[in-house]
Design an enzyme around this catalytic site. Structure first.
Site, PDB file in Angstrom:
ATOM      1  N   HIS A   2       8.491 -41.129 -98.836  1.00 16.81           N
ATOM      2  CA  HIS A   2       9.609 -40.307 -99.349  1.00 16.81           C
ATOM      3  C   HIS A   2      10.745 -40.204 -98.331  1.00 16.81           C
ATOM      4  CE1 HIS A   2       6.631 -38.833-102.341  1.00 16.81           C
ATOM      5  NE2 HIS A   2       5.830 -38.835-101.294  1.00 16.81           N
TER       6      HIS A   2
ATOM      7  N   SER B 113      35.789 -50.078 -86.609  1.00 14.94           N
ATOM      8  CA  SER B 113      36.647 -49.489 -87.623  1.00 14.94           C
ATOM      9  C   SER B 113      38.093 -49.594 -87.148  1.00 14.94           C
ATOM     10  CB  SER B 113      36.266 -48.019 -87.815  1.00 14.94           C
ATOM     11  OG  SER B 113      37.386 -47.293 -88.290  1.00 14.94           O
TER      12      SER B 113
ATOM     13  N   LYS C 159      33.398 -46.171 -83.793  1.00 16.33           N
ATOM     14  CA  LYS C 159      32.458 -46.737 -84.768  1.00 16.33           C
ATOM     15  C   LYS C 159      31.944 -48.126 -84.417  1.00 16.33           C
ATOM     16  CE  LYS C 159      32.660 -45.425 -88.980  1.00 16.33           C
ATOM     17  NZ  LYS C 159      31.638 -44.888 -89.834  1.00 16.33           N
TER      18      LYS C 159
END
Ligand code: ARG
Length: 469
Positions: free
Chosen positions: A161, A282, A288
């Site tokens: 999960h 980015s 990033k």
């Protein structure tokens, strides 16, 4: 309507030529030009068979083979002049052959139709494509196994999960992908004998009056099978669909691995350091480092599934035998081939270049209380019922959470406060490495099983690579 006489190879019964829009609409060169080498191979085999059956002379055969070689040269040098007015790869090549060698070139198509010709060309193309995938899969599995080799002892949370569940060895996690891709490899082996069935001799749909030898063509092309029904031979596209299914399954597996790379490179996980060669920045946010490569693999998966659906839908409800609808089979497979082949190669490179952050994985093990099941089992071994042990362990976890500590970081006295069954030996149980070592069932994450998987994959790779990687 145009009133010029029709100069198409099939134009004999037509008084006027096709409109330009129709010509552009019906031509298939955009995709079937990629079958040119397969078309030449099929034609060589057909010509050799025609000569062996005395349908053409050996001089004619030699002229045809020389002409086909010249065409291959032109294709390789990119000097072949494609004429979209000639509809497809078959007629482009045939027209050029006749230009080059004259009347013998006109005999090549004896006993053959474009219907069996295109089926053969595409069977050759699909079989070569899926065989290339097998080589790419070997590379990828080898990259996974090499990483696993370095990380038998590296632990990380195994998830269900997407919630931290139990500690596993990183090698075991990587081998799970090894198993997926090995099944894909085997699936290709299963499909290949159905792809490599020669349809040549089926002609348009009913077979021919010439005494052809379809088996000779099949042997020449290293195909183990020959069609058993001429109508099926020209209308069957199962082999393309099976190829697209192989592609879909492969992409689904690649996409799952890509997804984990994306998750693991998120600072919240921080399990991997994305190699700079496989990341992009980015244009606005300087901090990033994005996992675009993995995202694109995940993204291309959708396109490949769509192509399988597209061709299934095209084939649905087609009456026997050949229908022009079937020309729409090239684009989906050729595009899927591009995605699969690039994704497999890029994934292999990316997996090799991944750096794993053991500290972060350990932190996640602690934060997730991945040794809680071990503690409950320990209490059971000391005589508590499992239900009780589950409850007591739950209270200890809540306490540790409140303290901001891992279970193994609590003091013995603190632990005893919850149950006097707890003794000093509890710390052995709480050790993550030992938790993994206690997994002794075959195929588990325990060291014995991981070692066996390692040997098994190494042997498999050696066998499939003929001794070399
Ligand atoms: N371009 C055609 C295809 O890909 C080749 C076969 C054409 N046959 C025909 N009868 N028009 O399907």
């Amino acid at each position: 309507m145009n009133s010029k006489p029709n100069d198409k190879p099939w134009g004999g019964r037509f008084a006027s030529s096709t409109s330009e829009l129709v010509e552009a609409f019906t031509q298939s060169l955009d995709y079937d030009r990629f079958l040119a080498l397969q078309d030449l191979a099929g034609s060589r085999s057909h010509a050799r068979m025609l000569a062996a059956q005395s349908i053409i002379t050996s001089e004619e055969l030699n002229e045809i083979l020389t002409g086909l070689d010249l065409i291959q040269h032109e294709l390789e040098r990119d000097s072949f002049e494609w004429d979209p007015g000639l509809e497809d790869v078959h007629m482009n090549i045939e027209r050029r052959l006749v230009d080059l060698i004259g009347v013998s070139g006109q005999k090549l198509h004896t006993g053959r139709s474009r219907n069996d010709q295109v089926a053969l060309d595409f069977r050759l193309y699909v079989s070569q494509a899926v065989t290339e995938w097998q080589a790419n899969i070997r590379q990828l599995i080898s990259a996974l196994v090499d990483q696993a080799d370095k990380h038998r002892e590296t632990l990380l949370p195994g998830y269900t999960h997407l919630q931290p569940a139990q500690p596993v060895s990183l090698a075991h996690h990587l081998f799970a992908y090894g198993h997926m891709f090995r099944r894909d490899y085997q699936r290709i082996d299963d499909v290949l004998p159905r792809i490599k069935v020669s349809p040549l001799g089926a002609a348009a749909l009913a077979g021919t009056t010439y005494s052809l030898d379809p088996w000779m063509v099949a042997r020449d092309l290293d195909f183990p099978g020959v069609f058993g029904n001429s109508m099926d031979a020209v209308s069957d596209r199962d082999f393309v669909l099976e190829g697209l299914f192989l592609a879909s399954m492969l992409m689904m597996h690649l996409s799952r691995l890509a997804e984990e790379i994306i998750l693991w490179s998120n600072p919240g996980f921080g399990f991997i350091i994305l190699p700079e060669t496989y990341a992009t920045g980015s244009s606005i946010m300087p901090q990033k480092k994005n996992p675009d490569v993995a995202e694109l693999i995940r993204g291309k998966t959708g396109g490949v599934f769509g192509r399988l659906m597209a061709l299934l839908t095209t084939m649905k409800a087609l009456p026997l035998t050949y229908n022009r609808d079937m020309q729409e089979d090239k684009e989906p497979f050729i595009e899927a081939h591009r995605s699969v082949s690039a994704s497999l190669q890029i994934m292999a490179g990316m997996v090799s270049a991944l750096g794993f952050n053991k500290k972060q994985m350990l932190r996640a093990l602690k934060q997730g209380y991945l040794n809680a099941t071990e503690l409950a089992d320990y209490l059971v071994s000391k005589g508590m019922t499992f239900r009780n042990a589950h409850h007591v362990t739950g209270r200890i976890v809540a306490f540790a959470e409140h303290k901001g500590a891992g279970l193994e970081e609590l003091g013995l006295e603190e632990l005893k406060g919850f149950s006097d069954l707890i003794k000093k030996d509890v710390f052995e149980v709480l050790d993550y490495q030992r938790a993994v070592q206690r997994r002794i069932t075959p195929g588990s994450t325990g060291p014995g099983s991981v070692e066996l998987q390692m040997q098994d994959f190494r042997e498999w790779l050696d066998k499939k690579n003929g001794g070399s990687v």
